[in-house]
Write an enzyme that holds these catalytic residues in place. Structure first.
Site, PDB file in Angstrom:
ATOM      1  N   ASN A  91       0.811  -1.229   0.000  1.00 48.04           N
ATOM      2  CA  ASN A  91       0.000   0.000   0.000  1.00 48.04           C
ATOM      3  C   ASN A  91       0.835   1.266   0.000  1.00 48.04           C
ATOM      4  OD1 ASN A  91       0.869  -0.388   2.593  1.00 48.04           O
ATOM      5  ND2 ASN A  91      -1.032   0.259   3.564  1.00 48.04           N
TER       6      ASN A  91
ATOM      7  N   GLU B  73       6.030  -3.120  11.555  1.00 44.16           N
ATOM      8  CA  GLU B  73       4.744  -2.425  11.636  1.00 44.16           C
ATOM      9  C   GLU B  73       3.734  -3.279  10.902  1.00 44.16           C
ATOM     10  OE1 GLU B  73       3.488   0.540   9.062  1.00 44.16           O
ATOM     11  OE2 GLU B  73       1.660  -0.252   9.973  1.00 44.16           O
TER      12      GLU B  73
ATOM     13  N   CYS C 121      -2.996   0.672   7.257  1.00 46.56           N
ATOM     14  CA  CYS C 121      -2.982   0.053   8.580  1.00 46.56           C
ATOM     15  C   CYS C 121      -3.574   1.020   9.603  1.00 46.56           C
ATOM     16  CB  CYS C 121      -1.583  -0.342   8.976  1.00 46.56           C
ATOM     17  SG  CYS C 121      -0.535   1.078   9.121  1.00 46.56           S
TER      18      CYS C 121
HETATM   19  N1  LIG Z   1       0.777  -2.512   8.386  1.00 43.79           N
HETATM   20  C1  LIG Z   1       0.540  -2.152   7.165  1.00 43.79           C
HETATM   21  O1  LIG Z   1       0.721  -1.026   6.747  1.00 43.79           O
HETATM   22  C2  LIG Z   1       0.039  -3.132   6.231  1.00 43.79           C
HETATM   23  C3  LIG Z   1      -0.681  -4.208   6.658  1.00 43.79           C
HETATM   24  N2  LIG Z   1      -1.124  -5.103   5.763  1.00 43.79           N
HETATM   25  C4  LIG Z   1      -1.911  -6.234   6.216  1.00 43.79           C
HETATM   26  O2  LIG Z   1      -1.377  -7.410   5.596  1.00 43.79           O
HETATM   27  C5  LIG Z   1      -2.380  -8.025   4.833  1.00 43.79           C
HETATM   28  C6  LIG Z   1      -1.781  -8.654   3.627  1.00 43.79           C
HETATM   29  O3  LIG Z   1      -1.197  -7.608   2.827  1.00 43.79           O
HETATM   30  P1  LIG Z   1       0.159  -7.892   2.122  1.00 43.79           P
HETATM   31  O4  LIG Z   1       0.753  -6.711   1.465  1.00 43.79           O
HETATM   32  O5  LIG Z   1      -0.019  -9.126   1.292  1.00 43.79           O
HETATM   33  O6  LIG Z   1       1.054  -8.140   3.355  1.00 43.79           O
HETATM   34  P2  LIG Z   1       2.221  -9.211   3.477  1.00 43.79           P
HETATM   35  O7  LIG Z   1       2.600  -9.178   4.894  1.00 43.79           O
HETATM   36  O8  LIG Z   1       1.866 -10.492   2.848  1.00 43.79           O
HETATM   37  O9  LIG Z   1       3.425  -8.572   2.594  1.00 43.79           O
HETATM   38  C7  LIG Z   1       4.159  -7.495   3.094  1.00 43.79           C
HETATM   39  C8  LIG Z   1       5.557  -7.607   2.490  1.00 43.79           C
HETATM   40  O10 LIG Z   1       6.163  -8.799   2.946  1.00 43.79           O
HETATM   41  C9  LIG Z   1       6.603  -9.593   1.844  1.00 43.79           C
HETATM   42  N3  LIG Z   1       6.529 -11.013   2.226  1.00 43.79           N
HETATM   43  C10 LIG Z   1       5.510 -11.862   2.049  1.00 43.79           C
HETATM   44  N4  LIG Z   1       5.831 -13.075   2.558  1.00 43.79           N
HETATM   45  C11 LIG Z   1       7.089 -12.980   3.059  1.00 43.79           C
HETATM   46  C12 LIG Z   1       8.006 -13.859   3.723  1.00 43.79           C
HETATM   47  N5  LIG Z   1       7.690 -15.119   3.986  1.00 43.79           N
HETATM   48  N6  LIG Z   1       9.223 -13.392   4.089  1.00 43.79           N
HETATM   49  C13 LIG Z   1       9.569 -12.111   3.831  1.00 43.79           C
HETATM   50  N7  LIG Z   1       8.751 -11.212   3.216  1.00 43.79           N
HETATM   51  C14 LIG Z   1       7.537 -11.649   2.842  1.00 43.79           C
HETATM   52  C15 LIG Z   1       5.643  -9.207   0.741  1.00 43.79           C
HETATM   53  O11 LIG Z   1       6.203  -9.543  -0.510  1.00 43.79           O
HETATM   54  P3  LIG Z   1       5.171 -10.054  -1.663  1.00 43.79           P
HETATM   55  O12 LIG Z   1       4.355  -8.885  -2.026  1.00 43.79           O
HETATM   56  O13 LIG Z   1       6.087 -10.521  -2.765  1.00 43.79           O
HETATM   57  O14 LIG Z   1       4.379 -11.170  -1.068  1.00 43.79           O
HETATM   58  C16 LIG Z   1       5.538  -7.705   0.963  1.00 43.79           C
HETATM   59  O15 LIG Z   1       6.690  -7.073   0.448  1.00 43.79           O
HETATM   60  C17 LIG Z   1      -3.335  -6.886   4.481  1.00 43.79           C
HETATM   61  O16 LIG Z   1      -4.614  -7.394   4.146  1.00 43.79           O
HETATM   62  C18 LIG Z   1      -3.330  -6.099   5.749  1.00 43.79           C
HETATM   63  O17 LIG Z   1      -4.184  -6.734   6.685  1.00 43.79           O
HETATM   64  C19 LIG Z   1      -0.814  -5.025   4.442  1.00 43.79           C
HETATM   65  C20 LIG Z   1      -0.096  -3.929   3.992  1.00 43.79           C
HETATM   66  C21 LIG Z   1       0.340  -2.888   4.846  1.00 43.79           C
HETATM   67  O1  LIG Z   2       1.095   1.025   6.693  1.00 44.24           O
HETATM   68  C1  LIG Z   2       0.266   1.876   6.424  1.00 44.24           C
HETATM   69  O2  LIG Z   2      -0.872   1.640   5.998  1.00 44.24           O
HETATM   70  C2  LIG Z   2       0.754   3.273   6.567  1.00 44.24           C
HETATM   71  O3  LIG Z   2       1.714   3.285   7.602  1.00 44.24           O
HETATM   72  C3  LIG Z   2      -0.326   4.282   6.847  1.00 44.24           C
HETATM   73  O4  LIG Z   2       0.253   5.535   6.626  1.00 44.24           O
HETATM   74  P1  LIG Z   2      -0.710   6.831   6.620  1.00 44.24           P
HETATM   75  O5  LIG Z   2      -1.414   6.834   7.941  1.00 44.24           O
HETATM   76  O6  LIG Z   2       0.205   8.006   6.447  1.00 44.24           O
HETATM   77  O7  LIG Z   2      -1.655   6.625   5.465  1.00 44.24           O
END
Ligand SMILES: NC(=O)C1=CN([C@@H]2O[C@H](COP(=O)(O)OP(=O)(O)OC[C@H]3O[C@@H](n4cnc5c(N)ncnc54)[C@H](OP(=O)(O)O)[C@@H]3O)[C@@H](O)[C@H]2O)C=CC1
Ligand SMILES: O=C(O)[C@H](O)COP(=O)(O)O
Length: 497
Positions: A170, A265, A299
């Site tokens: 994201n 995070e 998030c």
């Molecule tokens: N805290 C936040 O800001 C976020 C939270 N989320 C949460 O995570 C859920 C899934 O989203 P998603 O983006 O798929 O999150 P993921 O945790 O699956 O992916 C986040 C990152 O980790 C990488 N990754 C995936 N599997 C592994 C592994 N085994 N070892 C190391 N790196 C890995 C992914 O690469 P790749 O894309 O190649 O799988 C991506 O770069 C969302 O629905 C949401 O609930 C998601 C995004 C942001």
């Molecule tokens: O991981 C996320 O979704 C971002 O940390 C959120 O960042 P924002 O609050 O600036 O949109």
């Protein structure tokens, strides 16, 4: 747009991109690529390299070698190179934003904002880093009982070595630089593993870094599905720190990583508590901005509203009026609500909605989905037995729980495994502070929506929402360690005026 002009160097053919290591763009010896699916068309739009274990190992080896040289680069020179990186990135913000539109369906204006925000973050980190890293501590021995002043201790901050940066889909640019910039100003090397959805934006970012003239090998960008090469990276003995943003994946990574600092995070279920004396229009505006920006894929999105029963009808109708005005459609048209990142994500969201429907929640809008495009929903009279009361949709659907007491709202916030952010709407600042203190989350916003920005604020998740703290200053401090140098004098010596 992707691959144009200065970016031709990163192309390995029509819409296929190389990976970056040792100061060069390369195609993988695997001969395989990973498709990036445009969330709006559900069709492949780009391809990136599926890198091999051997390529991972070589990236780590060159990072270790380059880091030794970079650690001996004067702080002002490190900062100067980061400023150059920021300037080049700013120059290409529109074309890189175009990648975000196609890879993660982020609307054009928010995509440009993400890139520009990243330029500001890089430069701010460069300056903050110089100030923080220029200072150490000087301790004298006689401050401790029984000691003469015959030992001087110099405490300094030194780099960790090689930092593995793993940003999420994201914010594939902003959450990449939020790791890369502090890592570099502190004298570390960086291996970037971009999210697959967002990888091409990440590779364009790295090309801007390449053009800024960082030493060869200091930064690598290795692509491939996280599920395939993730463990190779996170369990690699040459990695000295992991900075990860994403979902539950981070929890499993934390169980596999070795004795290294982790900056994680993860997800959030940010609760919004609305009291009877709140400015309900302010609350409604922030609930809509917080709950539906980037289709709820943040998030820090508002993920559950706990509103005092006596004002719930007024608040809900105010929110519904604003939801009606949200535009729904394609990111190219700068719509407010755009397709969510993947079919699996859309299916997950649909599952939560169907569960709420089956259990009798009140729907103020009809459920509507076309491909990955989901129309915004406000789901009312949600009860704790419904999945959406607890789970993170990461989509444009927002549950409302009507509470009789403030304690019910605080309990709901604290009973969740997630503990990232939360917010409170009330005109009574004393109540706001006391409720904020009682909410066990990393950040509580008073009379505003949850947000990570501005990027110099501390930003941390508790419980299943993370480890350590982000924000520029805390990221700089997490990415270095302390070294003591003790001078032993032949006898006590007191500095005289
Ligand atoms: N805290 C936040 O800001 C976020 C939270 N989320 C949460 O995570 C859920 C899934 O989203 P998603 O983006 O798929 O999150 P993921 O945790 O699956 O992916 C986040 C990152 O980790 C990488 N990754 C995936 N599997 C592994 C592994 N085994 N070892 C190391 N790196 C890995 C992914 O690469 P790749 O894309 O190649 O799988 C991506 O770069 C969302 O629905 C949401 O609930 C998601 C995004 C942001
Ligand atoms: O991981 C996320 O979704 C971002 O940390 C959120 O960042 P924002 O609050 O600036 O949109």
């Amino acid at each position: 747009m992707a691959g144009q002009n200065v970016f031709n160097e990163i192309l390995a053919g029509e819409d296929t991109f190389k990976f970056y290591t040792d100061g060069e763009w390369k195609t993988s010896t695997s001969g395989k690529t990973v498709n990036i699916i445009n969330p709006s068309t559900l069709k492949p739009v780009f391809k990136v390299q599926a890198c091999t274990q051997d390529e991972v190992n070589k990236c780590v080896d060159s990072a270790k070698a380059a880091q030794k040289i970079w650690a001996k680069t004067p702080l002002w020179k490190r900062a100067e190179t980061l400023h150059r990186f920021a300037a080049i990135l700013r120059e290409h913000s529109v074309s890189i934003a175009g990648c975000l539109v196609k890879e993660i369906a982020k609307c054009q204006k928010d995509s440009v904002t993400e890139v520009v925000r990243s330029c500001d973050l890089i430069s701010y980190t460069a300056e903050e880093g110089i100030r923080i890293l220029a200072q150490g501590k000087f301790l004298v021995s006689d401050s401790f009982p029984g000691n003469e002043r015959n030992k001087y201790c110099l405490e300094s901050k030194i780099p960790l070595g090689v930092i593995l940066a793993i940003p999420p889909f994201n914010y594939p640019v902003n959450l990449a630089v939020s790791k890369i910039a502090p890592a570099l100003i502190t004298g570390n090397a960086v291996i970037l593993k971009p999210p697959t959805q967002g990888a091409v934006a990440g590779l364009h970012l790295i090309h801007c870094l390449h053009l800024a003239g960082f030493p060869k090998g200091l930064v690598s960008a290795i692509t491939g599905k996280g599920s395939e090469i993730g463990d190779l990276l996170t369990m690699h003995p040459g990695i000295n720190c992991i900075s990860f943003t994403g979902g539950d994946t981070g929890i499993s990574i934390s169980k596999k990583a070795g004795m290294i600092p982790l900056q994680m995070e993860l997800g959030g279920k940010d609760a919004c508590i609305v009291l009877e004396d709140a400015d309900l229009d302010l609350a409604a505006s922030n609930i809509v901005k917080g709950g539906y920006s980037y289709s709820g894929q943040r998030c820090t999105a508002v993920k559950v509203v706990c509103v005092m029963e006596s004002v719930a009808d007024t608040l809900v109708s105010a929110v519904n009026e604003k939801v009606k005005k949200l535009s729904v459609g394609m990111p190219e048209k700068n719509c407010d609500i755009t397709p969510v990142v993947s079919e699996s994500s859309a299916n997950f969201i649909q599952g939560l909605v169907e569960d709420a429907k089956e259990k009798g929640a009140t729907f103020h809008q009809e459920w509507k989905r076309e491909g990955n495009l989901i129309w915004p929903l406000l789901i009312d009279h949600v009860r704790p037995d419904m999945r959406i009361a607890w789970e993170e949709p990461f989509g444009p659907v927002l549950p409302v729980i009507r509470i009789k007491t403030i304690e019910e709202g605080i309990h709901h916030c604290n009973a969740n495994n997630f503990a990232l952010q939360g917010c409170i709407f009330t005109r009574d600042i004393n109540k706001a502070i006391m409720i904020s203190d009682a909410m066990e989350s990393g950040t509580i916003q008073i009379n505003g929506a949850p947000a990570r920005g501005p990027d110099h604020f501390p930003f941390q998740g508790l419980r299943d929402s993370g480890i350590g703290s982000q924000g520029i200053i805390n990221s700089i401090n997490i990415m270095c360690k302390v070294k003591s140098t003790v001078i032993n004098l032949p006898g006590p010596s007191y500095t005289m005026g």
